[in-house]
Design a protein around this motif. Sequence first.
Motif, PDB file in Angstrom:
ATOM      1  N   ALA A  86       0.840  -1.208   0.000  1.00 16.20           N
ATOM      2  CA  ALA A  86       0.000   0.000   0.000  1.00 16.20           C
ATOM      3  C   ALA A  86       0.871   1.253   0.000  1.00 16.20           C
ATOM      4  O   ALA A  86       0.565   2.228  -0.688  1.00 16.20           O
ATOM      5  N   ALA A  87       1.963   1.229   0.751  1.00 13.12           N
ATOM      6  CA  ALA A  87       2.884   2.376   0.759  1.00 13.12           C
ATOM      7  C   ALA A  87       3.510   2.550  -0.622  1.00 13.12           C
ATOM      8  O   ALA A  87       3.663   3.673  -1.113  1.00 13.12           O
ATOM      9  N   TRP A  88       3.845   1.441  -1.251  1.00 14.88           N
ATOM     10  CA  TRP A  88       4.449   1.474  -2.582  1.00 14.88           C
ATOM     11  C   TRP A  88       3.480   2.066  -3.607  1.00 14.88           C
ATOM     12  O   TRP A  88       3.849   2.900  -4.418  1.00 14.88           O
ATOM     13  N   THR A  89       2.216   1.635  -3.556  1.00 10.54           N
ATOM     14  CA  THR A  89       1.247   2.069  -4.562  1.00 10.54           C
ATOM     15  C   THR A  89       0.568   3.386  -4.227  1.00 10.54           C
ATOM     16  O   THR A  89       0.189   4.123  -5.130  1.00 10.54           O
ATOM     17  N   GLY A  90       0.411   3.681  -2.948  1.00  6.36           N
ATOM     18  CA  GLY A  90      -0.314   4.893  -2.543  1.00  6.36           C
ATOM     19  C   GLY A  90       0.574   6.047  -2.152  1.00  6.36           C
ATOM     20  O   GLY A  90       0.111   7.171  -2.034  1.00  6.36           O
ATOM     21  N   GLY A  91       1.832   5.757  -1.906  1.00  7.70           N
ATOM     22  CA  GLY A  91       2.763   6.800  -1.519  1.00  7.70           C
ATOM     23  C   GLY A  91       3.017   6.805  -0.016  1.00  7.70           C
ATOM     24  O   GLY A  91       2.197   6.373   0.779  1.00  7.70           O
ATOM     25  N   ILE A  92       4.182   7.320   0.332  1.00  8.04           N
ATOM     26  CA  ILE A  92       4.603   7.333   1.732  1.00  8.04           C
ATOM     27  C   ILE A  92       3.696   8.220   2.582  1.00  8.04           C
ATOM     28  O   ILE A  92       3.418   7.893   3.732  1.00  8.04           O
ATOM     29  N   GLN A  93       3.191   9.315   2.043  1.00  4.17           N
ATOM     30  CA  GLN A  93       2.298  10.159   2.847  1.00  4.17           C
ATOM     31  C   GLN A  93       1.035   9.396   3.228  1.00  4.17           C
ATOM     32  O   GLN A  93       0.586   9.476   4.364  1.00  4.17           O
ATOM     33  N   ASN A  94       0.460   8.648   2.282  1.00  2.00           N
ATOM     34  CA  ASN A  94      -0.696   7.820   2.619  1.00  2.00           C
ATOM     35  C   ASN A  94      -0.332   6.805   3.697  1.00  2.00           C
ATOM     36  O   ASN A  94      -1.098   6.579   4.627  1.00  2.00           O
ATOM     37  N   PHE A  95       0.849   6.191   3.565  1.00  2.00           N
ATOM     38  CA  PHE A  95       1.318   5.229   4.562  1.00  2.00           C
ATOM     39  C   PHE A  95       1.375   5.879   5.940  1.00  2.00           C
ATOM     40  O   PHE A  95       0.901   5.314   6.925  1.00  2.00           O
ATOM     41  N   THR A  96       1.897   7.081   5.999  1.00  8.25           N
ATOM     42  CA  THR A  96       1.983   7.807   7.267  1.00  8.25           C
ATOM     43  C   THR A  96       0.600   8.086   7.832  1.00  8.25           C
ATOM     44  O   THR A  96       0.400   8.032   9.048  1.00  8.25           O
ATOM     45  N   ASP A  97      -0.365   8.323   6.955  1.00  9.09           N
ATOM     46  CA  ASP A  97      -1.715   8.646   7.403  1.00  9.09           C
ATOM     47  C   ASP A  97      -2.498   7.431   7.892  1.00  9.09           C
ATOM     48  O   ASP A  97      -3.223   7.515   8.878  1.00  9.09           O
ATOM     49  N   PHE A  98      -2.383   6.285   7.214  1.00  5.11           N
ATOM     50  CA  PHE A  98      -3.214   5.140   7.600  1.00  5.11           C
ATOM     51  C   PHE A  98      -2.574   4.240   8.658  1.00  5.11           C
ATOM     52  O   PHE A  98      -3.265   3.551   9.397  1.00  5.11           O
ATOM     53  N   THR A  99      -1.262   4.255   8.770  1.00  6.21           N
ATOM     54  CA  THR A  99      -0.570   3.297   9.619  1.00  6.21           C
ATOM     55  C   THR A  99      -0.922   3.366  11.106  1.00  6.21           C
ATOM     56  O   THR A  99      -1.128   2.321  11.730  1.00  6.21           O
ATOM     57  N   PRO A 100      -1.022   4.540  11.721  1.00  5.96           N
ATOM     58  CA  PRO A 100      -1.307   4.541  13.170  1.00  5.96           C
ATOM     59  C   PRO A 100      -2.589   3.802  13.552  1.00  5.96           C
ATOM     60  O   PRO A 100      -2.591   3.013  14.501  1.00  5.96           O
ATOM     61  N   LYS A 101      -3.658   4.000  12.798  1.00  6.10           N
ATOM     62  CA  LYS A 101      -4.924   3.333  13.122  1.00  6.10           C
ATOM     63  C   LYS A 101      -4.835   1.827  12.865  1.00  6.10           C
ATOM     64  O   LYS A 101      -5.384   1.030  13.617  1.00  6.10           O
ATOM     65  N   ILE A 102      -4.129   1.461  11.813  1.00  2.00           N
ATOM     66  CA  ILE A 102      -3.992   0.043  11.497  1.00  2.00           C
ATOM     67  C   ILE A 102      -3.153  -0.658  12.567  1.00  2.00           C
ATOM     68  O   ILE A 102      -3.509  -1.744  13.043  1.00  2.00           O
ATOM     69  N   LEU A 103      -2.047  -0.052  12.960  1.00  2.00           N
ATOM     70  CA  LEU A 103      -1.200  -0.653  13.991  1.00  2.00           C
ATOM     71  C   LEU A 103      -1.947  -0.796  15.314  1.00  2.00           C
ATOM     72  O   LEU A 103      -1.808  -1.804  16.018  1.00  2.00           O
ATOM     73  N   LYS A 104      -2.753   0.203  15.645  1.00  2.00           N
ATOM     74  CA  LYS A 104      -3.553   0.135  16.873  1.00  2.00           C
ATOM     75  C   LYS A 104      -4.531  -1.024  16.812  1.00  2.00           C
ATOM     76  O   LYS A 104      -4.690  -1.782  17.779  1.00  2.00           O
ATOM     77  N   GLU A 105      -5.190  -1.199  15.651  1.00  2.00           N
ATOM     78  CA  GLU A 105      -6.137  -2.301  15.495  1.00  2.00           C
ATOM     79  C   GLU A 105      -5.411  -3.643  15.480  1.00  2.00           C
ATOM     80  O   GLU A 105      -5.908  -4.622  16.029  1.00  2.00           O
ATOM     81  N   MET A 106      -4.234  -3.699  14.869  1.00  2.00           N
ATOM     82  CA  MET A 106      -3.453  -4.933  14.875  1.00  2.00           C
ATOM     83  C   MET A 106      -3.109  -5.332  16.314  1.00  2.00           C
ATOM     84  O   MET A 106      -3.206  -6.508  16.668  1.00  2.00           O
ATOM     85  N   GLU A 107      -2.756  -4.370  17.115  1.00  2.00           N
ATOM     86  CA  GLU A 107      -2.440  -4.644  18.519  1.00  2.00           C
ATOM     87  C   GLU A 107      -3.679  -5.142  19.257  1.00  2.00           C
ATOM     88  O   GLU A 107      -3.634  -6.122  19.998  1.00  2.00           O
ATOM     89  N   ARG A 108      -4.815  -4.483  19.014  1.00  6.45           N
ATOM     90  CA  ARG A 108      -6.055  -4.879  19.663  1.00  6.45           C
ATOM     91  C   ARG A 108      -6.450  -6.310  19.286  1.00  6.45           C
ATOM     92  O   ARG A 108      -6.910  -7.084  20.124  1.00  6.45           O
ATOM     93  N   LEU A 109      -6.247  -6.658  18.014  1.00  2.00           N
ATOM     94  CA  LEU A 109      -6.596  -7.991  17.522  1.00  2.00           C
ATOM     95  C   LEU A 109      -5.524  -9.038  17.816  1.00  2.00           C
ATOM     96  O   LEU A 109      -5.678 -10.205  17.484  1.00  2.00           O
ATOM     97  N   GLU A 110      -4.422  -8.589  18.404  1.00  2.97           N
ATOM     98  CA  GLU A 110      -3.292  -9.463  18.760  1.00  2.97           C
ATOM     99  C   GLU A 110      -2.665 -10.144  17.551  1.00  2.97           C
ATOM    100  O   GLU A 110      -2.426 -11.357  17.544  1.00  2.97           O
ATOM    101  N   PHE A 111      -2.395  -9.340  16.531  1.00  6.57           N
ATOM    102  CA  PHE A 111      -1.647  -9.852  15.380  1.00  6.57           C
ATOM    103  C   PHE A 111      -0.206  -9.962  15.762  1.00  6.57           C
ATOM    104  O   PHE A 111       0.318  -9.232  16.529  1.00  6.57           O
TER     105      PHE A 111
END
Length: 119
Positions: A94-119
């Motif tokens: 996603a960072a490769w196709t959407g750009g690093i700024q998009n990666f910076t924008d979506f990553t915090p919420k995804i990482l938080k959910e990954m932690e909550r789901l115990e990935f």
Amino acid sequence: MSEETNDALDVKGFQPRSVVYAKKLDEGFSDALAGFYTAVWAERENGLSKKDKHLLVFTIACSNLKTESAVKILQRLKKFGATAQEVKDAMMIAAWTGGIQNFTDFTPKILKEMERLEF
């Protein structure tokens, strides 16, 4: 409820919003959307698994900054047995196709959910 609508309900566990909205316009249109939905998510011999399909749509959602959708898809990925590394690989694509700024924008919420789901 038509057979097509029931099939879409069975695939997702709840009726897709597009099918609900289409039903308010026209029953045939609703059936067509439900049939399309069912066809996309069907398991086929030698085809992509539901996990793989969810990884694809997760990557697309992330690269398009559809973070709420990505979080919901992440929950489904957990259900389908995706690994933390598969999710991380999808995020890197996603960072490769959407750009690093998009990666910076979506990553915090995804990482938080990954932690909550115990990935």
